[in-house]
Design a protein around this motif. Structure first.
Motif, short mmCIF file in Angstrom:
data_model
loop_
_atom_site.label_atom_id
_atom_site.label_comp_id
_atom_site.label_asym_id
_atom_site.label_seq_id
_atom_site.Cartn_x
_atom_site.Cartn_y
_atom_site.Cartn_z
N LYS A 188 0.82 -1.22 0.00
CA LYS A 188 0.00 0.00 0.00
C LYS A 188 0.85 1.27 0.00
O LYS A 188 0.42 2.31 -0.50
N THR A 189 2.04 1.18 0.56
CA THR A 189 2.93 2.34 0.65
C THR A 189 4.36 1.88 0.37
O THR A 189 4.66 0.67 0.48
N PRO A 190 5.27 2.80 0.07
CA PRO A 190 6.67 2.40 -0.14
C PRO A 190 7.27 1.75 1.11
O PRO A 190 8.15 0.88 1.00
N GLU A 191 6.78 2.16 2.28
CA GLU A 191 7.31 1.62 3.53
C GLU A 191 6.92 0.16 3.73
O GLU A 191 7.56 -0.56 4.52
N ASP A 192 5.88 -0.30 3.03
CA ASP A 192 5.46 -1.70 3.14
C ASP A 192 6.39 -2.65 2.39
O ASP A 192 6.37 -3.86 2.65
N VAL A 193 7.15 -2.13 1.45
CA VAL A 193 8.00 -2.97 0.60
C VAL A 193 9.20 -3.44 1.41
O VAL A 193 9.95 -2.63 1.97
N PRO A 194 9.43 -4.76 1.53
CA PRO A 194 10.57 -5.26 2.30
C PRO A 194 11.88 -4.71 1.74
O PRO A 194 12.16 -4.86 0.54
N PRO A 195 12.68 -4.05 2.56
CA PRO A 195 13.91 -3.42 2.04
C PRO A 195 14.90 -4.40 1.45
O PRO A 195 15.69 -4.04 0.58
N GLU A 196 14.85 -5.68 1.89
CA GLU A 196 15.81 -6.67 1.38
C GLU A 196 15.34 -7.31 0.08
O GLU A 196 16.09 -8.05 -0.55
N SER A 197 14.11 -7.02 -0.35
CA SER A 197 13.57 -7.62 -1.57
C SER A 197 14.07 -6.88 -2.80
O SER A 197 14.63 -5.78 -2.72
N PHE A 198 13.86 -7.49 -3.99
CA PHE A 198 14.19 -6.80 -5.23
C PHE A 198 13.43 -5.48 -5.32
O PHE A 198 13.99 -4.45 -5.70
N GLN A 199 12.15 -5.53 -4.96
CA GLN A 199 11.33 -4.32 -5.04
C GLN A 199 11.88 -3.22 -4.13
O GLN A 199 11.74 -2.03 -4.44
N GLY A 200 12.49 -3.62 -3.02
CA GLY A 200 13.05 -2.63 -2.10
C GLY A 200 14.19 -1.84 -2.70
O GLY A 200 14.55 -0.78 -2.19
N HIS A 201 14.76 -2.35 -3.82
CA HIS A 201 15.85 -1.65 -4.50
C HIS A 201 15.42 -1.07 -5.85
O HIS A 201 16.21 -0.39 -6.51
#
Length: 301
Positions: A188-201
């Protein structure tokens, strides 16, 4: 296991994987192989599916995620991959072309491995149409092309490969057809994206880019609702409609979702609906690169 079986039963009988997905044995082969071991366990659990599933395996990635056509290394990768799977490999393809490499010489190394009988057919990933022309003109047969095709990956290079696919009757396996979960509102928000995931980068999932890209999803949600579809079904149906040989390869751990995604290939969009989606994408182009800047040098070469 249940999701894999549900997908296969619904008609998704070609699976794309890679030697470098997950963790793996230390040493010269580098990380990976978890996904291959999972597929191998599936075949042991459901032996009736052996021979019914075609396997497309990306490789050519060594220690440190280095792109390589080194014959010895790829022989080792293929040998261990086949040990993990317990079945032959239908298609093997380099995940990327090494920047600066001569593509003909690069693919010729992999074709040498094919001729040795280590896999049945050769594919290519993240390559542009001129490269495909150059490689095939040299007598190297490319049987599968894997590129990212989605409602936020439809730039000129992608369209050119789809045109090449149509002209040459070579299938495209369209990875990330749901925008790596963005189109289905996994977060729902950028903060929800796991930082260690591909999406987090990924730049498209960061800060203001995230919210700007949600505008596309908002409009797609509305269109899908009017048609009586989920947004995922609409997105997959659109990918199927981009070319006669384009095959979306969504992933899911949920059996119901895997079945729904596969069945979405049967949905037909009208010319008017395709034109409407074209206009939506024109109004809401993606903001941010598909990959982090550190990865961009090896994309669509």
């Amino acid at each position: 296991m249940a999701a894999m079986k549900a997908a296969a039963d619904a008609g998704a009988t070609t699976w794309s994987t890679a030697t470098f997905y997950g963790n793996g044995p230390p040493g010269k082969m580098g990380a990976g192989f978890d996904n291959l071991r999972l597929i191998g366990r599936f075949f042991k659990t459901y032996p009736d599916y052996v021979g019914k599933i075609q396997l497309v395996v990306k490789g050519g990635i060594g220690p440190g995620m280095d792109i390589t056509s080194d014959l010895e290394l790829n022989r080792s990768l293929l040998s261990y991959a086949r040990e993990c799977l317990g079945v032959p490999i239908d298609v093997y393809l380099p995940a990327r072309i090494r920047p600066g490499a001569d593509p003909v010489l690069f693919f010729r190394d992999f074709d040498t491995l094919r001729k040795e009988g280590l896999f049945h057919a050769l594919g290519a990933s993240e390559v542009c149409a001129p490269t495909l022309d150059k490689v095939t003109a040299a007598g190297i047969v490319i049987s599968v092309v894997e590129i990212e095709v989605s409602l936020w990956s439809w730039d000129e290079d992608v369209r050119a490969v789809v045109e090449w696919s149509t002209a040459n009757k070579i299938p495209i396996y369209a990875y990330s057809p749901l925008g790596r979960g963005f189109i289905t509102r996994t977060w729902k928000t950028p903060e929800d994206v796991p930082p260690e995931s591909f999406q987090g980068h990924s730049p498209r999932f960061q800060g203001d880019n995230f919210y700007k890209n949600l505008q596309l999803v908002d409009v797609l949600d509305s269109m899908a609702e009017k048609r009586g579809l989920s947004t995922a079904q609409l997105a997959i149906a659109w990918v199927c409609a981009t070319g006669p040989y384009v095959v979306p390869i969504p992933g899911s751990k949920n059996p119901d979702r895997a079945r729904e995604n596969t069945e979405a290939a049967n949905i037909k969009l009208s010319k008017e609906e395709m034109a409407q989606i074209d206009e939506i994408m024109r109004q809401f182009p993606p903001v941010g690169g598909r990959y982090p800047e550190s990865h961009s040098a090896a994309l669509m070469l």
